[in-house]
Design a protein around this motif. Structure first.
Motif, PDB file in Angstrom:
ATOM      1  N   GLY A  75       0.828  -1.199   0.000  1.00 39.07           N
ATOM      2  CA  GLY A  75       0.000   0.000   0.000  1.00 39.07           C
ATOM      3  C   GLY A  75       0.860   1.246   0.000  1.00 39.07           C
ATOM      4  N   ASN A  76       0.223   2.409   0.033  1.00 38.69           N
ATOM      5  CA  ASN A  76       0.972   3.663   0.065  1.00 38.69           C
ATOM      6  C   ASN A  76       0.973   4.221   1.482  1.00 38.69           C
ATOM      7  OD1 ASN A  76      -1.144   6.085   0.271  1.00 38.69           O
ATOM      8  ND2 ASN A  76      -2.032   4.502  -1.047  1.00 38.69           N
ATOM      9  N   ALA A  77       2.095   4.815   1.856  1.00 39.77           N
ATOM     10  CA  ALA A  77       2.238   5.430   3.174  1.00 39.77           C
ATOM     11  C   ALA A  77       2.444   6.929   2.989  1.00 39.77           C
ATOM     12  CB  ALA A  77       3.411   4.821   3.922  1.00 39.77           C
ATOM     13  N   THR A  78       1.696   7.722   3.710  1.00 45.41           N
ATOM     14  CA  THR A  78       1.833   9.181   3.638  1.00 45.41           C
ATOM     15  C   THR A  78       2.428   9.770   4.908  1.00 45.41           C
ATOM     16  OG1 THR A  78      -0.457   9.439   4.424  1.00 45.41           O
ATOM     17  CG2 THR A  78      -0.118   9.380   2.041  1.00 45.41           C
ATOM     18  N   ASP A  79       2.562   8.953   5.949  1.00 46.16           N
ATOM     19  CA  ASP A  79       3.118   9.453   7.203  1.00 46.16           C
ATOM     20  C   ASP A  79       4.572   9.042   7.420  1.00 46.16           C
ATOM     21  OD1 ASP A  79       2.552   6.800   7.463  1.00 46.16           O
ATOM     22  OD2 ASP A  79       1.641   6.920   9.452  1.00 46.16           O
ATOM     23  N   THR A  80       5.108   8.222   6.517  1.00 44.79           N
ATOM     24  CA  THR A  80       6.513   7.798   6.586  1.00 44.79           C
ATOM     25  C   THR A  80       7.091   7.952   5.184  1.00 44.79           C
ATOM     26  OG1 THR A  80       5.934   6.182   8.303  1.00 44.79           O
ATOM     27  CG2 THR A  80       8.083   5.956   7.272  1.00 44.79           C
ATOM     28  N   VAL A  81       7.709   9.096   4.922  1.00 41.07           N
ATOM     29  CA  VAL A  81       8.116   9.461   3.563  1.00 41.07           C
ATOM     30  C   VAL A  81       9.536  10.011   3.580  1.00 41.07           C
ATOM     31  CG1 VAL A  81       7.606  10.959   1.599  1.00 41.07           C
ATOM     32  CG2 VAL A  81       5.735   9.954   2.906  1.00 41.07           C
ATOM     33  N   HIS A  82      10.325   9.609   2.598  1.00 41.59           N
ATOM     34  CA  HIS A  82      11.671  10.165   2.448  1.00 41.59           C
ATOM     35  C   HIS A  82      11.661  11.387   1.554  1.00 41.59           C
ATOM     36  CE1 HIS A  82      15.735  10.516   0.621  1.00 41.59           C
ATOM     37  NE2 HIS A  82      16.115  10.299   1.867  1.00 41.59           N
ATOM     38  N   SER A  83      10.898  11.339   0.464  1.00 39.78           N
ATOM     39  CA  SER A  83      10.751  12.475  -0.437  1.00 39.78           C
ATOM     40  C   SER A  83       9.381  12.398  -1.091  1.00 39.78           C
ATOM     41  CB  SER A  83      11.860  12.488  -1.495  1.00 39.78           C
ATOM     42  OG  SER A  83      11.757  11.346  -2.333  1.00 39.78           O
TER      43      SER A  83
END
Length: 225
Positions: A75-83
């Motif tokens: 899935g996609n994560a929006t709270d753990t992002v590098h860029s």
């Protein structure tokens, strides 16, 4: 004197510009959606990426110390992002897993390529707090120099494994393309034989991927007469 200086300077500027273009061309990121941004496929993989996983036989599922692998969730994560605004999430609850995503790219046979991405892990019995450093995440980068798209291909070259708990770490690997395509892989593997890693949260995140050409194929120089 000023006119003469301008005449000399102009070829130098043109040469510098030509060299800059060469460097930029070789430094171009060849991946599609390298930042794992939206939209995501229905199966949870970022667009232009394909998910893959390892799965053990059912007779191992009764004992976590057997290092079994079950299919995780993507899935996609929006709270753990590098860029950017999202990263590729893969995770499971209680059951250990080994999985990632891959992408096949057109390349020049014989040229040298480097694949990198940033990875991060979180494993714990609690949803908050720090990742438990007891756990081995075994994150790696991989490239198949013949572009088969199979993680199990014996030709795949893997980077060293690491366990980036609660921090983003870059993974990198290089190969020389043996055909006109290469396949790049991200992976994490919580399954460790002889070690109970069946924690409630077993998560991994991938972001900021890059595939660049390091140099063109070598040229065959004819021997002197």
């Amino acid at each position: 004197m000023k006119k003469l200086f301008a005449i000399i300077l102009l070829p130098l500027l043109l040469l510098a510009g030509s060299q800059a273009l060469t460097v930029n061309a070789q430094g171009t990121n060849l991946l599609k959606n390298p930042g794992f941004e939206q939209p995501y496929n229905g199966d949870g993989a970022a667009s232009d990426w394909v998910r893959w996983h390892r799965e053990s036989s059912a007779d191992k599922f009764d004992d976590c110390t057997k290092g079994y692998r079950k299919q995780p969730r993507w899935g996609n994560a929006t709270d753990t992002v590098h860029s950017g605004s999202t990263s590729q999430f893969i995770g499971n609850n209680w059951d250990t897993w080994g999985a990632g995503v891959w992408q096949t790219v057109d390349v020049t046979p014989g040229a040298r390529y480097r694949f990198t991405f940033y990875g991060r892990g979180f494993g714990s019995m609690e949803s908050d707090g720090a990742s438990d450093r007891f756990l081995d995440i075994n994150m790696r980068a991989g490239i198949d120099p013949n572009g088969s798209g199979l993680w199990s291909d014996a030709d795949v070259v893997w980077s060293a494994a690491a366990s980036p708990h609660d921090t983003w770490q870059q993974f990198a690997v290089e190969v020389t393309a043996t055909g006109d395509k290469v396949t790049v892989f991200t992976t994490a593997d919580y399954a460790v034989e002889g070690k109970n890693q069946c924690f409630k949260f077993l998560n991994a995140f991938f972001d900021s991927a890059e595939l660049i050409e390091l140099g063109p194929p070598p040229t065959n120089t004819p021997p002197p007469p």
